[in-house]
Design an enzyme around this catalytic site. Sequence first.
Site, PDB file in Angstrom:
ATOM      1  N   GLU A 268      43.557 -37.546   8.325  1.00 24.28           N
ATOM      2  CA  GLU A 268      43.292 -35.990   8.048  1.00 24.28           C
ATOM      3  C   GLU A 268      43.695 -35.049   9.581  1.00 24.28           C
ATOM      4  OE1 GLU A 268      41.201 -36.626   4.652  1.00 24.28           O
ATOM      5  OE2 GLU A 268      42.077 -34.698   5.257  1.00 24.28           O
ATOM      6  N   ARG A 272      46.667 -32.525   7.781  1.00 24.43           N
ATOM      7  CA  ARG A 272      46.097 -31.572   7.502  1.00 24.43           C
ATOM      8  C   ARG A 272      46.385 -30.666   9.760  1.00 24.43           C
ATOM      9  NH1 ARG A 272      40.646 -30.715   4.888  1.00 24.43           N
ATOM     10  NH2 ARG A 272      40.469 -32.579   3.914  1.00 24.43           N
ATOM     11  N   ASP A 401      46.573 -44.105  -2.711  1.00 26.16           N
ATOM     12  CA  ASP A 401      47.715 -43.279  -2.721  1.00 26.16           C
ATOM     13  C   ASP A 401      48.533 -43.005  -1.427  1.00 26.16           C
ATOM     14  OD1 ASP A 401      45.235 -42.140  -1.245  1.00 26.16           O
ATOM     15  OD2 ASP A 401      44.783 -40.579  -2.311  1.00 26.16           O
ATOM     16  N   GLU A 535      45.394 -32.226  -7.161  1.00 24.00           N
ATOM     17  CA  GLU A 535      46.438 -33.404  -7.498  1.00 24.00           C
ATOM     18  C   GLU A 535      47.350 -33.136  -8.674  1.00 24.00           C
ATOM     19  OE1 GLU A 535      44.393 -34.710  -3.509  1.00 24.00           O
ATOM     20  OE2 GLU A 535      43.409 -34.355  -6.223  1.00 24.00           O
ATOM     21  N   THR A 621      51.306 -34.586   2.434  1.00 25.69           N
ATOM     22  CA  THR A 621      50.096 -35.250   1.226  1.00 25.69           C
ATOM     23  C   THR A 621      49.684 -33.909   1.505  1.00 25.69           C
ATOM     24  OG1 THR A 621      49.375 -36.576   0.415  1.00 25.69           O
ATOM     25  CG2 THR A 621      48.768 -36.467   3.233  1.00 25.69           C
TER      26      THR A 621
END
Length: 643
Positions: A268, A272, A401, A535, A621
């Site tokens: 994360e 981010r 994913d 998404e 992503t």
Amino acid sequence: MTTPALLPLSGRRLPPLNLGTSSFPHHRATLRLSEKFILLLILSAFITLCFGAFFFLPDSSKHKRFDLGLEDVLIPHVDTSKVGKNLGGFLIHGQGHDEHRHREEEERLRNKIRADHEKALEEAKEKLKKSRDEIQAEIQTEKNKVVQELKKKDSKPLPPVPLPNLIGINSGEPADPDIREKRNKIKEMMKHAWDNYRQYGWGHNELKPIARKGHSTNIFGNSQMGATIVDALDTLYIMGLHDEFREGQEWIDKNLDFSVNSEVSVFEVNIRFIGGLLAAYYLSGQEVFKIKAVQLAGKLLPAFNTPTGIPWAMVNLKSGVGRNWGWASAGSSILAEFGTLHMEFVHLSYLTGDPVYYNKVMHIRKLLQKMDRPNGLYPNYLNPRTGRWGQHHTSVGGLGDSFYEYLLKAWLMSDKMDTEARKMYDDAIEAIEKHLIRKSNGGLTFIGEWKNGHLERKMGHLTCFAGGMFALGADGSRDDKAGHYLQLGAEIAHTCHESYDRTTLKLGPEAFKFDGGVEAVAVRQNEKYYILRPEVIETYWYMWRFTHDPKYRQWGWEATQAIDKYCRVSGGFSGVKDVYSSSPTYDDVQQSFFLAETLKYLYLLFSNDDLLPLDNWVFNTEAHPLPVLHLANTTLSGNPAYR
């Protein structure tokens, strides 16, 4: 004068006295005891003197004019010019003016110590006269000084690197007034989300828009790292909200500190923070973002200290200690986490000239290439200690994913030179299509999850990104199957739109089933929530870019209206707990990814294609755009450090 202490302890040189058989051994013991006792006294006095001098006398490094040898410190009156550097000189007596000079020196040192002591007492008295608040303020000031000094040390200048050709960062204005109005509405929603975070959650990771206070989760540890600020920067920039962008930049420059005792998610924080900082750097050219990204990356590197080089899921930013999530299969690392580092780490090596980042992610790739894959599928769990797969659970949604996404995007980001990554992507997609992709009775194409040899006919909201991925990867696919994969992307987009359209709020649930008569609908109560996820809108945008079919803008506008109607509150935007309820309750969290991804993809959907064109930019992503690097295969030869 002869004392018993000077007699040999063995007693062999004693005269043959007639003291009786019982008294002689006792006398020898007495001699040994008294001699040992006196020697111990001498030794202890010497040690005490050594330690006393070491701690009591001033630090010689602070008084350069006194260049004293060891014996000068321990016994100041010894004249070292006569004794030399032999510690045996302790027995030599001082003589004449040398003895006088050293006494003066000793006295001067004592006077200085006394003066320092009195000064310290006076300062302590002055401190005691101050209020508690004044004392705390002074302590904080000193802390801030130390922090600033540490920041200066950390802020080493990075080598100058030529920026890639940056195209389309200040464009995209649509000519159609209707489209322009919709785009402006999305910009207004971004401003509403940002302004309320600015007012009620500034510096916190996220916002509770109903309680109107800061919010955080365990992925960010226990510290206020301003996740929303970092995540939102590039969205603010491309929307032309430059005052807000500068506010965020100023906070990052002054407050973003990674030397905190906080355990964070490597994945994360990478997508981010590092992704957000790198994107902000490339868009704005402001060095502070690059410097912060490199500082943070250095804090994540200890997570790779495992027997296999597969990183831990979490790492303490201060101690560097890593561990995995307790719920992950037998202490495993997660495919989507350790497999979603490549884009950011390649850019870090490009910008710094340091191959360590590139080598870390390439090591992961090489290890995965050597491993057997059941049915050609990558399981979601890999043990970082043993290098073996955990339970055989494969998903293109959560846990898996973005691993597949980053294989494709590694190829795109390398200007299509990283053919190794493209091959891994193609192999994986073929296995996914064979084992996981099915059509429902109602004709909806969905991607299920493989669990221990069984296909679960359930699809998550997270999996809906795959429609965009198939479209993005269509060009360059094997056997001239570009049309096939573009069509597959369109089918996934349709299925995910149905998951939205079949709810009361026209917002999609977290997961939906394809069992019997139930299709694209959530069954469990704990899967009916919508937490502002991007998404589905992400796939609409990619499909719009590649087809320009107006239905994707129509679907995107439906989602925009639903979010504005059901998720907007006076203090920002909140997720909802049940998309099938006409009066839903809020979860009271404004996710940072809502500003980073959801609103960005909506804005791009209603912008012209010349804003961040896909030939020049690849989105990580978390929707942070990174420029294509014109490199030779995977050697980073675009950077002189790798030639």
